[in-house]
Design a protein around this motif. Sequence first.
Motif: not given
Length: 412
Positions: A109-111, A401-408, A126-130, A149-157
């Motif tokens: 999810d973008q947010w 919930d919207g961004a799982r297992n981001l590896r840092f 901005t859209t460019a950020d997304v 899984a509700y995802c804002n990213t998909g609707y920006t796309l």
Amino acid sequence: MNDVLERLVAGAVADPGGPGCVVGLVRPGEPLVTARRGLANLEHRVPITDDTVFHVASVSKQFTAYAVAALAQDGKLGMDDPVAAHLPWFPFPDITLDHLVRHTSGLRDQWEMVEAAGRRMEDVITTADVVRMVAAQRTLNFSPGDRYAYCNTGYTLLGLVVEAVSGQPLREFCAERVFEPLRMTRTRFVDDHQEVVEDRADSYATRPAGGYRRIALSYATAGATSLNTTVGDLARWAAHTMTPPMRALRETGAGYGLGVHVDTTGVWHAGADAGFRSHFLVLPDAGVAGIVLANHAGVDTERLCAAAVGIPEPAPKPAPTASVGTADRVAPAAYPGIFYCDEADAHVRLVDHDGALCLARPTLAATPLRPVGPETFEVDVAGDERVTLVLGADHLLYSTDGARNLRFDRIR
């Protein structure tokens, strides 16, 4: 009926001198019934009226989905088209337009990616950020089509797909195909955070010690959000959605359909950005719709909308939980450090503040972590958002919930 709405609004907005809301009850062929209470702008003491323009957040999604469906009906795209067929830079060839529409893509999810990067939601986004965030994604939350899984990213796309296929920005396409034909003269997608919108309400929340604070909204992106409209314009749309062709298009079984939830409650969507809250509910079989638009984060628009159309109060929703991965066991002394995620292009720090392990991110205050298991911690951020961290010897896994297992990866 107006007296009933007035009582409901008075119960939802305790302070008529603070931010508030407007409620509309729609029955096709009958005059719109409305009630309102509170101020659109506290600094200038401007009251909320039926002509007040509100940012409606995720209520916007049904218009983006409708634009995609209109292009499909025109024969210019197919719902099973791969997203990459229209956006060649898109990195996941198995994700289709239908996955985006129904929130089954597995995209992060973008947010939640914005927050993972340590940015404030009040920052200009901005859209460019997304696009940069999506292009940098290496993995998905799950395989496309496996689950919802509700995802804002998909609707920006999807908004970008509309532009790529039609040759028009989403705001222009929707103006031509939806808003102008329905005489929704006060409605537009606002994709420029500096745009002046006449009669637009400001956004507020209550301070813990009393009074109000203004919450900045600086989105320069549209598709998942950013529709600005009035109760009267949304009433025209609601009546239109109750026509047989629109019912056939939108009510495609239970679940998430064309930018709306379809369930035993009806056809509906909620919205929440900054201090704006909105709820749009259509009961097609009963021939009635409810609309609530608010500029105060404390207004329970879902409950108010349900009461306005005369349905039982909705049951409480369970809090979402994130499914997280595992990391190698690590000694507690090794916890503090600096970690970098290439997907989010962001650093986070684990720091020891007086014996308390804290998560620190750029622009955001350090927040204490709660141990919940071996090398596993939780932290509450951004209201009701919960982050789970699993710590390893050379990295950490960051999950919401919207961004799982981001590896840092540890860099220091």
